[in-house]
Motif scaffolding. Structure first.
Motif, short mmCIF file in Angstrom:
data_model
loop_
_atom_site.label_atom_id
_atom_site.label_comp_id
_atom_site.label_asym_id
_atom_site.label_seq_id
_atom_site.Cartn_x
_atom_site.Cartn_y
_atom_site.Cartn_z
N SER A 53 0.84 -1.21 0.00
CA SER A 53 0.00 0.00 0.00
C SER A 53 0.88 1.25 0.00
N VAL A 54 2.09 1.19 0.57
CA VAL A 54 2.95 2.39 0.53
C VAL A 54 3.46 2.59 -0.90
N VAL A 55 3.75 1.48 -1.60
CA VAL A 55 4.15 1.63 -3.01
C VAL A 55 3.00 2.33 -3.75
N GLY A 56 1.75 1.89 -3.47
CA GLY A 56 0.60 2.53 -4.11
C GLY A 56 0.53 4.01 -3.73
N ALA A 57 0.70 4.28 -2.42
CA ALA A 57 0.57 5.68 -1.96
C ALA A 57 1.64 6.53 -2.64
N PHE A 58 2.87 6.02 -2.69
CA PHE A 58 3.94 6.86 -3.28
C PHE A 58 3.74 7.01 -4.78
N ALA A 59 3.15 5.98 -5.42
CA ALA A 59 2.85 6.15 -6.86
C ALA A 59 1.86 7.32 -7.01
N MET A 60 0.86 7.32 -6.10
CA MET A 60 -0.11 8.41 -6.19
C MET A 60 0.57 9.75 -5.93
N PHE A 61 1.52 9.77 -4.95
CA PHE A 61 2.18 11.04 -4.61
C PHE A 61 2.96 11.54 -5.83
N LEU A 62 3.60 10.61 -6.54
CA LEU A 62 4.38 11.03 -7.71
C LEU A 62 3.44 11.67 -8.74
N ALA A 63 2.26 10.99 -8.92
CA ALA A 63 1.30 11.54 -9.90
C ALA A 63 0.85 12.94 -9.44
N ILE A 64 0.56 13.06 -8.13
CA ILE A 64 0.10 14.37 -7.60
C ILE A 64 1.19 15.41 -7.83
N ALA A 65 2.44 15.01 -7.55
CA ALA A 65 3.54 15.98 -7.72
C ALA A 65 3.62 16.41 -9.18
N LYS A 66 3.48 15.46 -10.09
CA LYS A 66 3.58 15.82 -11.52
C LYS A 66 2.48 16.81 -11.88
N ILE A 67 1.24 16.54 -11.34
CA ILE A 67 0.13 17.46 -11.65
C ILE A 67 0.42 18.82 -11.01
N TYR A 68 0.90 18.79 -9.77
CA TYR A 68 1.18 20.06 -9.04
C TYR A 68 2.23 20.86 -9.82
N ALA A 69 3.24 20.13 -10.33
CA ALA A 69 4.29 20.86 -11.09
C ALA A 69 3.64 21.55 -12.28
N LEU A 70 2.60 20.93 -12.82
CA LEU A 70 1.96 21.50 -14.01
C LEU A 70 1.00 22.62 -13.62
N SER A 71 0.14 22.34 -12.60
CA SER A 71 -0.98 23.27 -12.37
C SER A 71 -0.69 24.23 -11.23
#
Lengths: 309, 179, 495, 609, 193
Positions: free
Chosen positions: D154-172
Motif C-alpha cells: 500500500s505504501v508503493v501505491g501511496a507513493f505512486a499516487m504522490f508522484l502523480a500528484i507531484a507531476k500534476i502540481y508541477a503542471l498546475s
C-alpha cells in the motif's frame, strides 16, 4: 386484482399439470427407447400423491423444511415471470437475467435443505451440483449476453414480440449458436443423463435427494415438474418465437392456440433432452466441467461476439 | 491305490527336481499331472516361496488352513500356480496347534495379506508382519467375543442353538423334522 | 545589549573550553556540572540572539577587531544562522545532561573540552561571513570530532576515527586548495564581496575552485561516495556525540555547501555542478537506505537512516529553487529534532541494557515503556507518517523536486523511503509485539528530554504553520544572495 | 462549515481518548461515540446538502490550502463509511481487548472520512496515508509478515499516487480538484498523461485489491481483529473504488479524448474493466479453495470489488451508478459476513473449517444473519446484492461488451459456490465434541449484525430509495424509478415488491401443501442414510476439508501461477541486492574510501571542469 | 388434521400403482431384480422404480439369506422408511434359514426381526413368481390389509427384544464405533515411528 389472481391460478395449475405430463413423457419415451412398455403418462401424479400421503415424515431442522419451501416458492415465482402466450402475470417485468437467476435458485434451496441434514452423500451431491452450476454458468452467461445484445433489450416479452417480425431466433446464425449452447446447458439444468452426476443413484444414492422422504419428496416432485415446464417455456420463448397467435377472432381461441403452439415447442425441446439423456452414459464431475468449459463455451462466446457486431 | 495308476509326468518331475536343488530342506512329489506337492518346515516357508516365485510360480491362489486335531497340528497349504509351467503346487507346512505362529509372505505375494487375515480370523494362526491382522473383519463382535472359529474343537452346533434359541429343531433325525 | 554581544556565542565556548583543566581536580561531577552550566549559558545567549534577529528582521553583523569587512572578518548572523545556532546550543545542552549518564570512560575533562570545541566549531561555521574563517572553524570541528570518535578507547572506535581522520584530512585539503584558488582569482575572502565578483572570475578557475570547495565540504556533509566514514564514526562515538554529529555537525557542512553554492550563482558551469550534486544526493539516499535494510545493530541502522535523510536535504538544497531551499532547511530542523530523539533513546537503551543490538530491543514496550514509546514516535516520524513533522518537509522536498524537473530521482527517493519504512517497522514490531525481559526503571532526566523532543515532533507535525514561516525566512536568507550582499557593510575597496 | 472537519476528526479524537483513558467501560463508550458522531452529522447535513448541492470548507494549513466538500457522491460514500464503521466499532466492543486497537481502528476510519470528503489532492493523499498507517498497525499487532506485505504494497501505491500528484502540481501549481482538472485537460502532455493514469491505476488498484495487486488482502483481512475487518474490507476498499471515480472526474475526459474509445467504452476504462473481470474470476475461484474461514471471505471481498471495477470500467453513467450501488450493497453484506466470522471466532476460537461444524443449532441468530448475508451476496432476487448485480449486468451487457458480460455472469455462480462451501463446513453436519457448549452472539455483535442486515433487505425490496440518491449525483434520471419499489432502465425492468409478494405467494402455496401432509418427527444428525450403516458423532463424515477437490484438480494448471510468490521473490531479491551492495561500498578499509575521493576527482575532470 | 378418509381409495390406488423399491439386495436374490426391470417383465408398468434412498421408498425386497451383519443394516434401513412400507421376502432362506439352517451366520426367522408382508417361496423364485408376489402385495394395499408397518409400530418391543437378543444391547452405537479403536491404535503406532 381478481383477474390477475385467476390468471396466476390458471398458470400455476396449467404449469403443474403440463409439468407432470412432461415427466410422464420423459419416462415413457425412455422406456420406449429401452423397448419397454413404460409407465402410464399420469405416473408422476400418482407418485406425488403417494409421497404426499405418507403417514410419517422426518425433518432435520428448520432449514431442512424451509429449503424445500423456498425451492418450490422460487420456481413458482419463476413461472410467473415467463410470458405464457398472451397470458402472463408479471410479463412486463420478465427480465432475462432475473429469470435465469430464478431458475438457478431452486438448486440453492434444495442444496441448503440437503446439506442441513448432515448426510455425507448430500455433501458430495451438493459439491457436484455446485461444480455443475459453475460449469454451466459460462456458456449460459454467453448465451444470455448474445441474446441481450442481438435484440438490444432484456425483457423477454419484447424479445418474443421482436421474433414475430424478425423470425425465430434460431434462424439468425449467432443466436443459433447460443441456442445450441443453451440446449446443452438445459441438459444439466434438467438433471438429465449425461450431466446428472449430482443425483447419481448408484454412486451417492441420489446425492442431495437422499434425505428427502414423504411430503418433502412430494414437494420436490412438484418443483421438478414446474421447473421442467418453466425451463422449456423459457427456451421456447427466447429461441423458438413463443406462442403469439392472432389468426382467430375471439381472444379465448387465440390464447388456446398460443398455448398449443407453445406446448408443441416445449415438447420438442423436452424430447431433444430425453433422447440425449437416454443414450449417453454419465460424465464424472471434472469431465463435465472440462466439457462445459470447452465446446459449449466456445460456441456461446462465438455467438455472443457475432451478436454484438 | 494312487501309486499304480500314477503315470509319470516327466515335466513335473523336472520342475520338482529343479526346485529341490534350490531348496534342499523341502521334499517334493508329483501327485498327478499339473499337481505338485511340497512339504516345507514352518520356519523356511518364506525362502521357499521366494525361490518358487523366482522360478515361474507367479500366483498365490489361496492359503488354506487344515486342523489336524488328533496330531495337534494345523496345516497351512499355500496353493501356488505357475502360468509359465502351467501347473499347480501345494506347499504344505505344519504348525503346533496351540500357538500357531509363522511369518507373513506379504512382501513376496501382496495378495497374501487377505488370505492370512482369513486364516487368522478362523484358525487363530498369527502371521508376524501383517499390519491388518487385528482389524475387525468378517466375524461380528458378538461372535468374536464368544471365540467362534472353524477349529474342530469348537462346538459350532451348540453355539448356533444358543444364538438362535431353536432348541427343538436339531434333535430330530433325518426322518421326522420340523420346518 | 547591542549586536556585539553576539560575538559571545563564539567567545564563551572557547574560553570555557580552556578553563576545564582547572576544574579537573574537583572531580567528575564538577566537570560535568560546569559543562551543563556553560551550555545553558550558551543556549540563553543563542535564544536572545534569535529573538533579536527574528523580531527586528535585520541580521546582526559582528566585525572582528574593528576592521571593515573585505579586510576584516565578520560574523553574519542572519535568520538561518540565528535559528541554527539556537538549535546547536539547545542540543548541546541536552547532550551535556545526557553525558552525565552516558560517558563513564575516565578522562572526563578532556571529553568536556572536546565537547565545547565541537560546539564552538559548528557555531562558528554557521555564523562566519568569511571563507577562510569557515575553513578554520571546519578544522576545529573536524579535529574535535576525530578525537571524540576515538574517545571510547575501544579498537573499533580507534579504527573508525582513523578512517575519519584520513578522509576528513583529504576533504579539508580539497577545501583549502579551492579557497586558495578563489582567493587568487578574486583577491578577497569575504563571502559578500566574493558574491559580487563571482561573475568576473575566468571560467576554468571558477569551475575548479567551486568544485573543489563543494567536494571538500561534501566529505563533511556525507554525500554518497565520501560518506564511507560516517556509519563507523556514528556507531563508535559515545552516544551524546553521535547525537551531536547527526544533529548539527553534518548540518554545518550542508549549510556551508548551500551558502557557497548560492554565492557563486554567477560562476561559469554552476548548473552542471548542481545536476551532479542532485545525482550524488539521490545516490546517497538510495545507498544509505538499502544498506540499512539488514542491519543487526539498531544504532548503525539509525546512522544509515540519518545519512539517507541528510542526502535528501542535500538533494533539496541542490535543486536551485527557492521552494527547494526552504524545504531543505525545514527538513534540516525536523531531522535534527528526530535524529536527536532517536539517537538519545537508542543510546540510553544501549547504556541501560548493554549494547544496541536489535535483540536487546525485544519486548522493550514492556521493559522500558517510555523509551519504547519515544523510539516508536521517532521512527514513525522518520518514515514520514502524516501526523509527524518530517512528513511536511519530505512532501515539500519531493514537490519541489518534481517542480524542478527531477521526477526520476523523486521516484527513486520514494522507493528508498519504502525500504526505510520496512526496517523501521521491523524495529517497532520487535519492540512491542515480541516477548522481552523484566521491567527496568528509566532515568528521569533523559525521560524528560525524550518527552520534550517527542512532544516537539508531534506539535510541529500537527501544527507546522509557525515553524514553516520561520524556516521560510531562513530559506530566503540562504537563497537570495543580493539581500545578503546588501546587509554586509563592505568598504567598497577594490574592483 | 467546520462540521466537515468534525466529521473527519471525530473518530481520531475518540480513538486517542479511548487509547489514553485505557479503562474498560469508558474506552468502548468513547470509541463508539467516535464512530457515531460523524454519522449523526452526515444525517443532519443531508437537508442542507439537498438544498445547496455542495457544502465546501477550506482551511490553509502548513503553507498549503486544504479544501473539503460534501457533494451527493461523497455523501453516499461517507454514509457507507458511517454505517459500516459504526457497526464495526459496536462489534469491536466485544472483540477488542486494549486501547491500541481502538486508536488505530478509528484512525483508519478518520482516514476514510478524510479521503471521501477532501476536495484537493494533497488532503486526499494525507488522509490516504493516515488510513494506510491506521489499518497497518492493526495488522502488525497480529502478524509481522502479513503486516509488512500489506504495508509495502500500500505504501508503493501511496507513493505512486504522490508522484502523480507531484507531476500534476508541477503542471498546475495548485491541488484543488477544479484547477487540477482543467490543468490536466489543457496543459498535460500525452506521455505524462499515460504515466499519471498508470500511477493512479496502481495506487487505487492496490487499495481496492485489483487482480495483480490483490495479494495483500487475504493475509491482511485475516490477520487482524475480525470485527475490524468488517470496516477494513467494507470501508477501506471503498476508498480505492472512490479513487477510480476520481480518475474519471479529474483526468477522465482528457483520457477519453486522448486515447479514444473501444466499442463505446473508453479505452482506459476497458483496461480497468478487464482487470476487474479477472479479479472477479480469480478472487471467486480462490475463495472456493480456501481452508481458512477468514481467507475465504477475504478472497470473496476481492472478487466483489471486481464487480465494481467492471462497472466503472464500462464508463457510462448507468454503469458507474450501478458500480456505486454495488459498492453500497458490498459494504453492507461484506461487513455483515465479517461480523459473523468475528462472532464464530469469538465464540469457538477456531478459524479453519476442518474443526468447525454443526453450529446452526447452537447459534440460531448468527445463522439467520448468515442466511440473509448469503442471499444478498449470492444475488437472490429480493435482496440488495441482486439489485446491484442486476444493474451491473444490464449496464455491461447493454454496452455490447460480450467478454466482460461473460465474466460478470461467471462471477455470480462463483458467489453461490464459496458460500455453500462456507455454510456446509460451518453450520451443518456433525458438530465436533468441543463445540457443544457454544453460546450465540454476544449483544454488541448481535446489534452490529442487525444494523447491517436490515438495509440489506430494505435496499433489495425498495431500490428506489438508493436510486433516487444516486440519480442526484449524475443530475439526470439515469435509472428511472417510478415507484419506490421499481427500477426501469428502458431495456430492463425490476420490481422488488412484486417479486417479494409473489415469492411469499409461492411459499404460502408450498407451505399449505407441506402442512397438509402428516406431522413431522425431528431426527438427530446421526440418523442419516449411510447405506444402512449406523452413524456415530465421534467419527466425522462431514466433508469439511478440501471440499472442492475436483475443482482444484481442474484448475491445477492455473493455480501454479501465483503473484504472491512473485512479490515475495522481488522483496527477497531487493534485500539480497542491498546486502551485496553494502558489502561492496562500505567494505571497511580506508584505501577503498580514499579511492572513492579519487573517483570523484576523475568525474570532475571528465565533467570538463 | 385434515380427515383424508374420503380420499382413501384414491390414495390406496396411488400407493398401489407407484411403489418405489429400496435398492438393497441382500443375499443371492439381488441378481433376480434386473430382469424384472428390463423389457421382458418391465415392473415400471406398475409404476415401480428402484430407488437407492430408503427415505422415499415403500417396498423393501429381502432377496435371499440374511446374515446378522446384513440384518443390522436391514433394520436401520427399514426404520428409515416412511410409514406405509411393505416387506417382500424372496426365497426360503428368510423363512426358515433354508439351506443354511445350521449356519452360525444366517438368520433363521426373518419374521422375528422385521414384519414380512408377502413371502415368495422358491430358492430364488423365478421372475414370474416375483410378479405374482407383487400382484399379491398390490391387492393387499388395495384392500388396505398390508399392515406390516402397523404391526412393527404396535409391538415394537417384541421386535426390539428379538433384535437385542441377537445383537446385544445398544448394538447401533457399538457397530458404528467398531473400527475406531483399531484406527486409533494404528494412529498411535504411526506417531511412534
Amino acid at each position: 386484482m381478481i383477474e390477475t389472481a385467476l390468471k396466476a391460478l390458471f398458470i400455476l395449475l396449467y404449469a403443474t399439470f403440463v409439468g407432470f405430463m412432461f415427466m410422464g413423457i420423459i419416462r415413457i419415451v425412455t422406456a420406449r427407447i429401452h423397448r419397454r412398455v413404460g409407465p402410464p403418462i399420469y405416473q408422476p401424479i400418482l407418485d406425488t400423491i403417494k409421497l404426499l400421503s405418507k403417514k410419517s415424515n422426518i425433518t432435520h431442522g428448520l432449514i431442512y423444511d424451509f429449503g424445500i419451501l423456498y425451492a418450490v416458492g422460487a420456481t413458482i415465482l419463476a413461472v410467473m415471470f415467463i410470458p405464457l402466450g398472451s397470458i402472463g402475470v408479471l410479463r412486463a417485468y420478465g427480465d432475462l437475467i432475473l429469470i435465469t437467476f430464478l431458475l438457478e435458485i431452486p438448486m440453492l434451496g434444495i442444496m441448503f435443505a440437503a446439506m442441513s441434514s448432515g448426510n455425507p452423500y448430500a455433501g458430495i451431491g451438493a459439491q457436484r451440483a455446485l461444480l455443475t452450476l459453475l460449469a454451466i454458468q459460462v456458456p449460459l452467461g454467453f448465451a444470455i449476453v448474445a441474446l441481450a445484445e442481438f435484440y438490444g433489450t432484456f425483457s423477454t416479452y419484447e424479445i418474443v414480440m421482436a421474433q414475430q417480425t424478425m423470425g425465430w431466433s434460431i434462424f439468425h446464425f449467432p443466436l443459433l449458436l447460443a441456442a445450441i449452447a443453451y440446449d446443452l446447458v438445459l441438459q444439466a439444468m434438467f438433471g438429465k443423463e449425461p450431466f446428472d452426476i449430482m443425483i447419481a443413484p448408484g454412486e451417492i444414492s441420489l446425492g442431495p435427494m437422499v434425505e428427502f422422504g414423504g411430503k418433502h419428496m412430494g414437494l420436490l416432485q412438484i418443483q421438478h415438474a414446474i421447473a421442467l415446464f418453466a425451463e422449456t417455456l423459457f427456451f421456447a420463448n427466447i429461441f423458438l418465437g413463443g406462442g403469439v397467435v392472432t389468426a382467430f377472432s375471439s381472444s379465448i381461441l387465440n390464447t388456446i392456440a398460443g398455448l398449443a403452439v407453445l406446448l408443441v415447442k416445449q415438447v420438442a425441446v423436452l424430447l431433444i433432452a430425453t433422447f440425449m439423456g437416454a443414450i449417453f452414459p454419465r460424465f464424472t464431475i471434472d469431465q463435465a466441467a472440462k466439457f462445459y468449459w470447452k465446446w459449449p463455451t466456445i460456441i456461446a462466446a462465438l455467438g455472443a461476439v457475432l451478436a454484438s457486431l | 491305490m494312487a501309486e499304480e495308476v500314477k503315470a509319470s509326468w516327466s515335466k513335473g518331475e523336472e520342475i520338482v527336481r529343479m526346485l529341490l536343488e534350490k531348496a534342499p530342506y523341502a521334499e517334493g512329489t508329483v501327485r498327478r499331472e499339473r499337481r505338485l506337492e511340497f512339504k516345507v518346515p514352518a520356519d523356511r516357508i518364506v525362502d521357499f516361496l521366494r525361490t518358487a516365485k523366482a522360478n515361474g510360480f507367479e500366483l498365490l491362489l489361496q492359503i488354506t488352513a487344515v486342523d489336524w486335531l488328533k496330531e495337534g497340528e494345523i496345516e497351512l497349504v499355500y496353493q501356488l500356480f505357475s502360468i509359465s509351467h502351467g501347473t499347480h503346487a501345494m506347499v504344505k507346512t505344519r504348525l503346533p496347534r496351540d500357538e500357531a505362529r509363522i511369518s507373513t509372505v506379504m512382501d513376496i505375494y501382496p495378495v497374501a495379506e487377505t488370505y492370512e487375515r482369513d486364516a487368522h480370523e478362523f484358525f487363530k494362526v498369527t502371521f508376524e508382519g501383517n499390519p491388518k491382522l487385528e482389524m475387525p473383519w468378517i466375524l461380528e463382535d458378538e461372535d468374536r467375543e464368544v471365540g467362534v472359529s472353524h477349529r474342530k474343537d469348537f462346538d459350532m452346533l451348540g453355539y448356533v442353538k444358543r444364538k438362535y434359541k431353536l432348541l427343538d429343531r436339531f434333535d430330530e433325525d433325518k426322518e421326522n423334522y420340523v420346518i | 545589549m547591542n549586536g556585539q554581544y553576539a560575538s559571545l556565542l563564539i567567545a564563551l565556548p572557547l574560553i570555557s573550553a580552556f578553563f576545564v583543566p582547572l576544574i579537573k581536580e574537583l572531580g567528575r561531577k564538577a566537570v560535568m556540572g560546569y559543562l551543563v552550566m556553560i551550555t545553558a549559558l550558551q543556549t540563553a545567549i543563542a535564544g536572545w540572539v534569535a529573538n533579536e534577529v527574528y523580531s527586528t528582521g535585520k541580521p546582526i553583523i559582528v566585525i572582528a577587531g574593528g576592521w571593515k569587512p573585505p579586510v576584516g572578518i565578520n560574523l553574519y548572523i542572519g535568520h538561518f544562522a540565528a535559528l541554527f545556532v539556537l538549535i546547536i546550543a539547545v542540543i548541546s545542552f541536552f547532550m551535556a545532561i545526557f553525558s552525565f549518564r552516558a560517558v563513564n570512560v575516565e578522562p572526563v575533562d578532556k571529553y568536556a573540552m572536546l565537547f565545547l570545541l565541537l560546539m564552538l566549531g559548528a557555531t562558528g561555521m554557521i555564523a562566519t561571513g568569511d571563507i577562510f574563517n569557515l575553513f578554520v572553524f571546519m578544522e576545529i570541528t573536524a579535529i574535535s570530532a576525530y578525537a571524540l570518535t576515538a574517545y571510547n578507547k575501544t579498537g573499533e572506535a580507534a579504527e573508525a576515527s582513523m578512517k575519519y581522520i584520513v578522509l576528513g584530512g583529504i576533504g579539508s585539503s580539497f577545501f583549502l586548495i579551492g579557497v586558495a584558488l578563489i582567493y587568487g582569482a578574486t583577491g578577497t575572502l569575504n563571502m559578500a564581496h566574493l558574491a559580487q565578483l563571482a561573475g568576473a572570475i575566468d571560467p576554468t578557475v571558477a569551475q575548479v575552485g567551486l568544485a573543489l570547495i563543494i567536494f571538500g565540504l561534501a566529505v563533511e556533509a556525507e554525500l554518497f561516495p565520501l560518506n564511507a566514514w560516517a556509519p563507523d564514526a556514528y556507531q563508535a562515538a559515545p552516544h551524546p556525540i553521535t547525537v551531536m554529529f547527526s544533529a548539527f555537525v553534518v548540518k554545518a557542512g550542508l549549510y556551508a555547501i548551500g551558502r557557497l553554492l548560492y554565492l557563486f550563482q554567477g560562476a561559469e558551469g554552476w548548473s552542471g555542478l548542481l545536476r551532479l550534486l542532485v545525482i550524488l544526493a539521490t545516490l546517497t539516499v538510495i545507498v544509505a537506505e538499502l544498506s540499512a535494510l539488514r542491519q543487526k545493530d539498531a544504532k548503525r541502522m539509525i546512522a544509515y537512516s540519518s545519512i539517507g535523510q541528510v542526502g535528501m536535504i542535500a538533494f533539496a538544497l541542490a535543486l536551485g529553487t527557492q521552494a527547494g531551499v526552504s524545504a531543505g532547511v525545514f527538513h534540516m530542523v525536523n531531522h535534527a529534532i528526530v535524529k536527536a530523539l532517536l539517537f538519545l533513546t537508542v543510546g540510553y537503551v544501549g547504556v541501560a541494557l548493554g549494547g544496541t543490538a536489535i535483540e536487546n530491543f525485544q519486548g522493550l514496550g514492556k521493559r522500558m515503556p517510555l523509551t519504547a514509546l519515544t523510539i516508536t514516535i521517532g521512527s514513525l516520524a522518520t518514515v514520514g507518517i502524516p501526523l509527524f513533522n518530517i512528513f511536511w518537509s519530505k512532501i515539500r522536498i519531493l514537490l519541489a523536486g518534481v517542480e524542478a524537473g527531477y521526477s526520476w530521482s523523486v521516484a527513486l527517493i520514494l522507493g528508498a523511503s519504502v525500504v526505510e519504512a520496512v526496517y523501521y517497522f521491523r524495529l517497532v514490531h520487535t519492540m512491542w509485539f515480541v516477548e522481552g525481559g523484566g521491567r527496568i526503571r528509566e532515568n528521569f532526566a533523559i525521560g524528560v528530554i525524550a518527552i520534550f523532543l517527542a512532544a516537539l515532533i508531534i506539535v510541529i507535525g500537527v501544527y507546522p504553520n509557525d515553524v514553516w514561516t520561520i524556516v521560510q525566512k531562513a530559506g530566503q536568507d540562504l537563497f537570495n544572495v543580493a539581500n545578503y550582499i546588501k546587509n554586509v557593510p563592505l568598504m567598497g575597496v577594490g574592483a | 462549515m467546520n462540521e466537515l472537519l468534525i466529521i473527519i476528526f471525530a473518530p481520531l479524537l475518540g480513538g486517542v481518548l479511548a487509547w489514553a483513558l485505557n479503562v474498560r467501560g469508558i474506552r468502548e463508550l468513547l470509541g463508539v461515540a467516535g464512530a457515531a458522531v460523524p454519522l449523526a452529522y452526515l444525517v443532519k447535513l443531508y437537508s442542507e446538502l439537498d438544498a445547496s448541492g455542495q457544502l465546501s470548507h477550506s482551511i490553509d494549513f502548513a503553507g498549503f490550502t486544504f479544501s473539503f466538500s460534501l457533494t451527493h457522491l461523497t455523501w453516499v460514500f461517507a454514509m457507507i463509511a458511517g454505517v459500516v464503521g459504526l457497526a464495526s466499532t459496536i462489534a469491536m466492543v466485544s472483540t477488542s481487548r486494549d486501547g491500541y486497537e481502538w486508536l488505530f481502528a478509528l484512525m483508519s476510519l478518520t482516514g476514510a472520512y478524510g479521503v471521501f470528503l477532501s476536495f484537493d489532492l494533497l488532503g486526499f493523499f494525507i488522509f490516504w496515508e493516515l488510513m494506510t498507517v491506521g489499518s497497518f498497525m492493526m495488522v502488525l499487532k497480529y502478524s509481522r509478515s502479513a503486516g509488512l506485505k500489506y504495508f509495502v504494497l500500500s505504501v508503493v501505491g501511496a507513493f505512486a499516487m504522490f508522484l502523480a500528484i507531484a507531476k500534476i502540481y508541477a503542471l498546475s501549481g495548485s491541488f484543488a480538484f477544479p484547477d487540477v482538472a482543467n490543468a490536466v485537460y489543457y496543459a498535460m502532455g500525452r506521455g505524462d498523461l499515460a504515466l499519471v493514469f498508470g500511477l493512479f491505476l496502481v495506487a487505487f488498484g492496490v487499495k481496492a485489491g485489483m487482480f495483480p495487486l490483490h495479494v495483500w488482502a487475504p493475509d491482511a483481512y485475516s490477520e487482524t481483529n475480525q470485527s475490524y475487518t468488517a470496516m477494513f474490507s467494507g470501508v477501506l476498499s471503498k476508498t480505492g473504488v472512490y479513487g477510480f471515480i476520481l480518475i474519471y472526474m479529474l483526468i477522465g475526459y482528457r483520457l477519453m479524448v486522448e486515447f479514444g474509445a473501444f466499442r463505446s467504452a473508453p479505452k482506459f476504462g476497458y483496461i480497468i474493466a478487464f482487470l476487474g473481470g479477472l479479479t472477479i474470476i480469480v478472487g471467486g475461484l480462490l475463495a472456493a479453495l480456501q481452508e481458512d474461514i477468514r481467507k475465504l471471505f477475504a478472497y470473496s471481498s476481492i472478487s466483489q470489488i471486481g464487480y465494481i471495477l467492471v462497472a466503472f470500467g464500462v464508463g457510462t453513467s448507468l454503469s458507474i451508478e450501478a458500480g456505486i450501488y454495488h459498492a453500497i450493497s458490498h459494504a453492507l453484506f461484506k461487513g455483515l459476513f465479517f461480523l459473523i466470522v468475528a462472532t464464530i471466532i469469538y465464540r469457538t476460537g477456531k478459524t479453519t473449517f476442518a474443526d468447525m461444524g454443526g453450529l446452526a443449532e447452537k447459534m440460531p441468530f448468527t445463522f439467520a444473519m448468515a442466511f440473509v448475508a448469503i442471499l444478498s451476496l449470492a444475488g437472490i432476487p429480493p435482496m440488495a446484492g441482486f439489485v446491484s448485480k442486476w444493474l451491473i449486468f444490464e449496464a455491461v451487457i447493454s454496452q455490447n461488451l460480450p467478454i466482460l458480460g461473460g465474466m460478470v455472469f461467471f462471477g455470480s455462480a462463483i458467489g453461490f459456490v464459496y458460500l455453500i462451501r462456507f455454510t456446509y463446513a460451518v453450520w451443518f453436519g456433525q458438530r465436533p465434541t468441543d463445540l457443544d457448549d457454544t453460546k450465540d452472539a454476544p449483544l454488541p455483535l448481535a446489534v452490529a449484525m442487525a444494523i447491517l442486515a436490515i438495509p440489506n433487505i430494505v435496499f433489495g425490496i425498495a431500490p428506489g430509495l438508493v436510486v433516487k440518491e444516486l440519480n442526484k449525483i449524475f443530475g439526470g434520471e439515469i435509472v428511472t424509478s417510478p415507484t419506490l419499489w421499481e427500477l426501469n432502465l428502458g431495456f430492463g425492468r425490476y420490481n422488488g415488491l412484486l417479486i417479494l409478494v409473489w415469492l411469499i405467494v409461492g411459499l404460502l402455496i408450498a407451505a399449505v401443501i407441506y402442512f397438509l401432509g402428516a406431522p413431522v418427527r425431528k431426527v438427530p444428525v446421526t440418523d442419516t442414510y449411510q447405506s444402512g450403516n449406523p452413524v456415530t458423532m465421534e467419527y466425522n463424515l462431514t466433508i469439511r476439508r478440501n471440499f472442492f477437490l475436483p475443482l482444484k484438480e481442474a484448475l491445477a494448471f492455473w493455480l501454479r501461477i501465483s503473484f504472491d510468490k512473485l512479490y515475495r521473490d522481488i522483496g527477497a531479491w531487493v534485500e539480497d541486492f542491498a546486502e551485496v551492495m553494502r558489502n561492496y561500498v562500505y567494505n571497511g578499509n580506508v584505501q577503498s574510501y580514499a579511492w572513492y575521493l579519487a573517483l570523484i576527482l576523475l568525474i570532475l575532470a571528465m565533467w570538463g571542469v | 388434521m385434515v380427515d383424508w378418509r374420503l380420499y382413501e381409495p384414491l390414495i390406496n390406488f396411488a400407493r398401489k400403482r407407484s411403489m418405489w423399491i429400496v435398492a438393497f439386495c441382500t443375499g443371492c436374490g439381488g441378481i433376480e431384480m434386473p430382469p424384472l426391470m428390463t423389457s421382458r417383465y418391465d415392473l415400471e408398468r406398475f409404476g415401480m422404480m428402484p430407488n437407492p434412498a430408503p427415505r422415499m421408498a415403500d417396498l423393501f425386497l429381502i432377496t435371499g439369506y440374511v446374515t446378522p451383519k446384513t440384518l443390522k443394516r436391514i433394520i436401520i434401513t427399514y426404520e428409515m422408511q416412511p410409514d406405509p412400507k411393505y416387506v417382500l421376502a424372496h426365497g426360503s432362506c428368510p423363512l426358515n434359514g433354508g439351506i443354511y439352517w445350521d449356519a452360525y451366520n444366517a438368520i433363521k426367522h426373518l419374521d422375528k426381526y422385521i414384519p414380512v408382508d408377502v413371502a415368495i417361496a422358491g430358492c430364488m423364485p423365478r421372475p414370474e413368481a416375483v410378479m405374482d408376489g407383487i400382484k399379491k402385495i398390490m391387492d393387499l394395499i388395495e384392500t388396505g390389509k398390508a399392515d406390516g408397518w402397523k404391526r412393527y409400530k404396535e409391538n415394537y418391543e417384541y421386535y426390539k427384544k428379538n433384535q437385542d437378543e441377537l445383537f446385544g444391547e445398544g448394538w447401533r452405537e457399538k457397530t458404528a464405533r467398531r473400527w475406531i479403536p483399531w484406527l486409533m491404535g494404528r494412529e498411535k503406532k504411526r506417531e511412534e515411528e
